[in-house]
Write a protein that holds these residues in place. Structure first.
Motif, short mmCIF file in Angstrom:
data_model
loop_
_atom_site.label_atom_id
_atom_site.label_comp_id
_atom_site.label_asym_id
_atom_site.label_seq_id
_atom_site.Cartn_x
_atom_site.Cartn_y
_atom_site.Cartn_z
N GLY A 118 0.93 -1.07 0.10
CA GLY A 118 0.01 -0.08 -0.10
C GLY A 118 0.80 1.29 0.17
O GLY A 118 0.49 2.18 -0.84
N LEU A 119 1.75 1.28 0.89
CA LEU A 119 2.82 2.28 0.88
C LEU A 119 3.72 2.63 -0.52
O LEU A 119 3.91 3.61 -0.98
CB LEU A 119 3.90 2.14 1.75
N PHE A 120 4.01 1.48 -1.03
CA PHE A 120 4.96 1.48 -2.14
C PHE A 120 4.21 0.67 -3.24
O PHE A 120 4.52 -0.57 -3.42
CB PHE A 120 6.16 0.96 -1.85
N PRO A 121 3.22 1.08 -4.07
CA PRO A 121 2.55 0.23 -4.89
C PRO A 121 3.69 -0.52 -6.15
O PRO A 121 3.28 -1.45 -6.55
CB PRO A 121 1.61 1.24 -5.61
N ILE A 122 4.51 0.42 -6.20
CA ILE A 122 5.35 -0.14 -7.44
C ILE A 122 6.01 -1.50 -7.07
O ILE A 122 6.35 -2.23 -7.75
CB ILE A 122 6.75 0.76 -7.77
N LEU A 123 6.26 -1.60 -5.80
CA LEU A 123 7.02 -2.91 -5.40
C LEU A 123 6.00 -4.13 -5.47
O LEU A 123 6.46 -5.20 -5.68
CB LEU A 123 7.18 -2.92 -3.87
N LYS A 124 4.80 -3.71 -5.48
CA LYS A 124 3.73 -4.88 -5.88
C LYS A 124 3.92 -5.34 -7.28
O LYS A 124 3.75 -6.36 -7.57
CB LYS A 124 2.24 -4.47 -5.45
N ALA A 131 15.67 -8.05 -6.98
CA ALA A 131 15.75 -6.55 -6.55
C ALA A 131 16.82 -5.69 -7.23
O ALA A 131 16.70 -4.65 -7.37
CB ALA A 131 16.07 -6.62 -4.89
N GLY A 132 17.96 -6.51 -7.76
CA GLY A 132 18.90 -5.96 -8.56
C GLY A 132 18.73 -5.11 -9.56
O GLY A 132 19.20 -4.14 -10.22
N THR A 133 17.25 -5.46 -10.15
CA THR A 133 16.96 -4.78 -11.46
C THR A 133 16.04 -3.49 -11.18
O THR A 133 15.69 -2.75 -12.15
CB THR A 133 15.91 -5.89 -12.46
N LEU A 134 15.89 -3.28 -9.77
CA LEU A 134 15.23 -2.20 -9.59
C LEU A 134 16.00 -0.87 -9.84
O LEU A 134 17.29 -0.95 -9.66
CB LEU A 134 14.65 -2.03 -8.25
N SER A 135 15.46 0.41 -10.01
CA SER A 135 16.02 1.47 -9.88
C SER A 135 16.76 1.99 -8.46
O SER A 135 15.86 1.29 -7.60
CB SER A 135 15.19 2.73 -10.48
N GLY A 136 17.32 3.04 -8.53
CA GLY A 136 17.61 3.24 -6.89
C GLY A 136 16.76 3.58 -5.99
O GLY A 136 16.57 3.18 -4.94
N GLY A 137 15.76 4.47 -6.77
CA GLY A 137 14.65 4.97 -5.88
C GLY A 137 13.71 3.70 -5.26
O GLY A 137 13.16 3.69 -4.21
N GLU A 138 13.53 2.89 -6.24
CA GLU A 138 12.73 1.68 -5.88
C GLU A 138 13.59 0.63 -4.81
O GLU A 138 12.88 0.02 -4.10
CB GLU A 138 12.42 0.63 -7.11
N GLN A 139 14.80 0.82 -5.23
CA GLN A 139 15.49 -0.19 -3.95
C GLN A 139 15.49 0.57 -2.60
O GLN A 139 15.42 -0.20 -1.79
CB GLN A 139 16.91 -0.19 -4.46
N GLN A 140 15.25 1.96 -2.57
CA GLN A 140 15.47 2.66 -1.33
C GLN A 140 13.89 2.07 -0.71
O GLN A 140 14.03 1.87 0.47
CB GLN A 140 15.54 3.94 -1.56
N MET A 141 12.86 2.20 -1.63
CA MET A 141 11.59 1.85 -1.14
C MET A 141 11.40 0.44 -0.60
O MET A 141 10.99 0.11 0.42
CB MET A 141 10.59 2.04 -2.37
N LEU A 142 12.10 -0.27 -1.33
CA LEU A 142 12.27 -1.83 -1.01
C LEU A 142 13.10 -1.83 0.65
O LEU A 142 12.46 -2.90 1.47
CB LEU A 142 12.93 -2.60 -2.05
N ALA A 143 14.21 -1.30 0.57
CA ALA A 143 14.88 -1.28 1.80
C ALA A 143 13.92 -0.88 2.95
O ALA A 143 14.25 -1.55 4.05
CB ALA A 143 16.15 -0.54 1.73
N ILE A 144 13.35 0.13 2.56
CA ILE A 144 12.30 0.82 3.90
C ILE A 144 11.25 -0.39 4.12
O ILE A 144 10.89 -0.60 5.01
CB ILE A 144 11.72 1.88 3.43
N GLY A 145 10.71 -0.89 3.02
CA GLY A 145 9.48 -1.85 3.04
C GLY A 145 9.98 -3.02 4.08
O GLY A 145 9.20 -3.68 4.61
N ARG A 146 11.14 -3.57 3.59
CA ARG A 146 11.87 -4.68 4.11
C ARG A 146 12.23 -4.43 5.64
O ARG A 146 11.76 -5.44 6.54
CB ARG A 146 13.35 -4.70 3.32
N ALA A 147 12.35 -3.32 5.97
CA ALA A 147 12.52 -3.08 7.68
C ALA A 147 11.39 -3.12 7.99
O ALA A 147 11.00 -3.42 9.37
CB ALA A 147 13.54 -1.71 7.73
N LEU A 148 10.28 -2.67 7.55
CA LEU A 148 8.82 -2.41 8.11
C LEU A 148 8.40 -3.87 8.28
O LEU A 148 7.61 -4.06 9.18
CB LEU A 148 8.01 -1.64 7.21
N MET A 149 8.81 -4.69 7.46
CA MET A 149 8.24 -6.20 7.61
C MET A 149 8.64 -6.59 9.05
O MET A 149 8.00 -7.58 9.43
CB MET A 149 8.78 -7.08 6.50
N ALA A 150 9.45 -6.24 9.78
CA ALA A 150 9.85 -6.80 10.91
C ALA A 150 8.96 -6.04 12.04
O ALA A 150 9.16 -6.53 13.28
CB ALA A 150 11.38 -6.49 11.41
#
Ligand SMILES: Nc1ncnc2c1ncn2[C@@H]1O[C@H](COP(=O)(O)OP(=O)(O)O)[C@@H](O)[C@H]1O
Ligand SMILES: [Mg+2]
Lengths: 233, 289
Positions: A118-124, A131-150
């Motif tokens: 919901g926060l990062f629709p692009i990740l869906k 993950a290596g194929t994502l752009s820098g911004g998308e990777q940052q979103m993923l890194a934040i989303g990943r931390a939130l999963m905890a």
């Protein structure tokens, strides 16, 4: 929520942190600003247990956590978004998010995954991609989303604006404020002082391993010393 | 031709099982576990004692031999590698070679230097399909090896532990930030790699009807070559590398003198290192900053 007192951390003989003290209260956004090499990353790594401090205490919700293993610290509710994003490049977006929830045993992981999407629709959209194929911004979103999963109570962010276009930085900072508004306490490390102080409640200025200034973010924004050293006046 | 191909695949599936242990450990620790050949040897002895001396049913003995070797592998990591986690590569390499020699000598002490026979505890039938002559034992070797490799692939790709292993191989520090106990994942990696090596040891012990303390040396080296050929650190690469090496060896022996058998593997190693050191399936390890 987190109280750090006289923390010292060494790399071999190099004393990277020379006795820093700081405090984060529940619900706050606290920022740690400072030039390259000031010791910001070292502070976060010490909180997360990746490096053991040589002196000082880190108290989290009344418990001493310095010396605990990183996985134990994650389980206590402290997650970190590391500098340079550090997504697992050859794992898919979905697998990266699953790794974020690694330490959890509850049944609500799927729900939190939906929240992150919901926060990062692009990740869906990209969930099956490495993950290596994502752009820098998308990777940052993923890194934040990943931390939130905890499901952290305290989220540590290390230079989330690094290397990103201003528009994407704006988006990411809005989301950080959004995450905070939903109840997660945040320690935000930044070199981009203006941006960090504009979203934070309070700030600490770090210089060569020592806290030089500590105040409300608004006051630091107008402090002539900060303006001169970090805001380019 | 077809006959050689079958022989090559049987031999290759053994090399592949051994190669997986090297490649998995390299993947997480960037370390060549030179004691892996001795784990294979230990697996063969365990298999021998459990079936012949204790008369356990073969499937039970097989699984127990794998489990026992897993325990040995985990112990080797604990005492020979973990204390050196932050030491220079050379120190770790020397520790690995020392561990290999130690295990050989321990086995010499416990089992004696003589080669023991290891007759399969089940009846072996010759099998003939058209021109191809094989046996039920060869079929069992191939099927067991394939099942283990499919199982491993499932574990690595689909399970939480497998994903954590891949994450740990990519970035240990960040893996720890996910709440992954990196030391435990490294232990699992040694356990799984060692159990596959032990499976190979038991199968070869029965196939050659021979088990001895030095038996890990050459297959250990061949497994290493197979891992490098496939791209060290790459799991499908180790499987492919093993099958290619086994097939190349069998064809090489068919067309050249049989004394050249071992030279073929090392010729392949040299050619790979010269032409494509990252191996046939090896990726460039460059990561996006
Ligand atoms: N792994 C390391 N080994 C040795 N010195 C290091 C290491 N990491 C950081 N340092 C040193 O510690 C100091 C603080 O670094 P760091 O915490 O990364 O600063 P910042 O994040 O504020 O840029 C610097 O002088 C840096 O050179
Ligand atoms: Mg930094």
């Amino acid at each position: 929520m987190l109280v750090i007192k006289n923390l010292e951390t060494h790399y071999g003989n190099i004393r990277a942190l020379k006795g820093i003290s700081l405090e984060i209260k529940k619900g706050e956004i606290v920022t740690l600003i400072g030039a390259n090499g000031a010791g910001k990353t070292t502070t976060l790594k010490t909180i997360s247990g990746l490096i053991k401090p040589t002196r000082g205490t880190i108290t989290y919700e009344g418990q001493e956590i310095s010396g605990k293993a990183p996985d134990a610290i994650v389980q206590m509710g402290i997650s970190q978004v590391p500098e340079g994003r550090r997504v697992f490049t050859r794992l898919t977006v979905l697998e990266n998010l699953e790794m974020g929830a690694y330490a959890r045993r509850d049944q609500e992981i799927g729900q939190d995954m939906d929240k992150v999407f919901g926060l990062f629709p692009i990740l869906k959209e990209r969930q099956r991609q490495p993950a290596g194929t994502l752009s820098g911004g998308e990777q940052q979103m993923l890194a934040i989303g990943r931390a939130l999963m905890a499901r952290p109570k305290l989220l540590l962010l290390d230079e989330p604006s690094m290397g990103l276009a201003p528009l994407i930085v704006r988006t990411i900072f809005n989301i950080i404020q959004n995450i905070n508004a939903q109840g997660t306490t945040i320690l935000l490390v930044e070199q981009n002082a203006h941006l960090a102080l504009s979203v934070a409640d309070r700030g600490y200025v770090l210089e060569t391993g020592q806290v030089q200034l500590a105040d409300e973010a608004k006051k630091l924004l107008n402090d002539p010393r900060v303006r001169k050293a970090y805001l380019g006046d | 031709m077809l006959q050689q191909l079958v022989n090559g695949l049987v031999l290759g599936s053994i090399y592949a099982l051994i190669a997986l242990g090297y490649t998995m450990v390299y993947g997480v620790l960037q370390l060549i576990n030179f004691a892996h050949g001795e784990i294979y040897m230990a697996g063969a002895f365990l298999g021998l004692y459990l079936t012949v001396s204790l008369k356990l049913p073969f499937p039970v003995a097989f699984v127990l031999a794998m489990a026992g070797a897993a325990l040995i592998g985990v112990t080797v990591e604990r005492i020979a590698y973990r204390p050196l986690r932050r030491s220079p590569r050379l120190a770790v390499l020397i520790s690995a070679i020392g561990m290999s020699i130690f295990l050989q000598n321990l086995s010499l002490y416990l089992n004696g230097p003589a080669t023991r026979g290891f007759l399969p505890p089940f009846k072996v039938y010759p099998i003939r399909i058209g021109e191809i002559k094989t046996s039920s034992l060869e079929v069992i070797i191939l099927v067991v090896a394939i099942l283990l490799m499919v199982g491993l692939q499932y574990l690595i790709r689909r399970t939480k532990i497998g994903k954590a292993m891949r994450a740990t191989a990519l970035d240990k520090e960040t893996a720890a930030l996910m709440g992954i106990n990196v030391d435990r994942i490294i232990s699992y990696t040694f356990a799984i790699g060692s159990s596959l090596g032990a499976a190979a040891g038991v199968l070869v012990g029965m196939y050659l009807n021979a088990v001895d303390p030095m038996m890990g040396l050459m297959p250990g080296l061949k497994g290493f070559v197979a891992a490098v050929l496939g791209g060290i650190g790459n799991i499908p690469g180790a499987m492919a590398g093993g099958l290619i090496l086994g097939t190349a060896e069998v064809f090489g022996v068919a067309f050249m003198r049989s004394e050249w058998r071992d030279a073929i593997a090392f010729a392949i190693l040299i050619v790979v290192l010269l032409i494509k050191p990252s191996g046939i399936l090896g990726q460039n390890t460059q990561e996006k900053v």
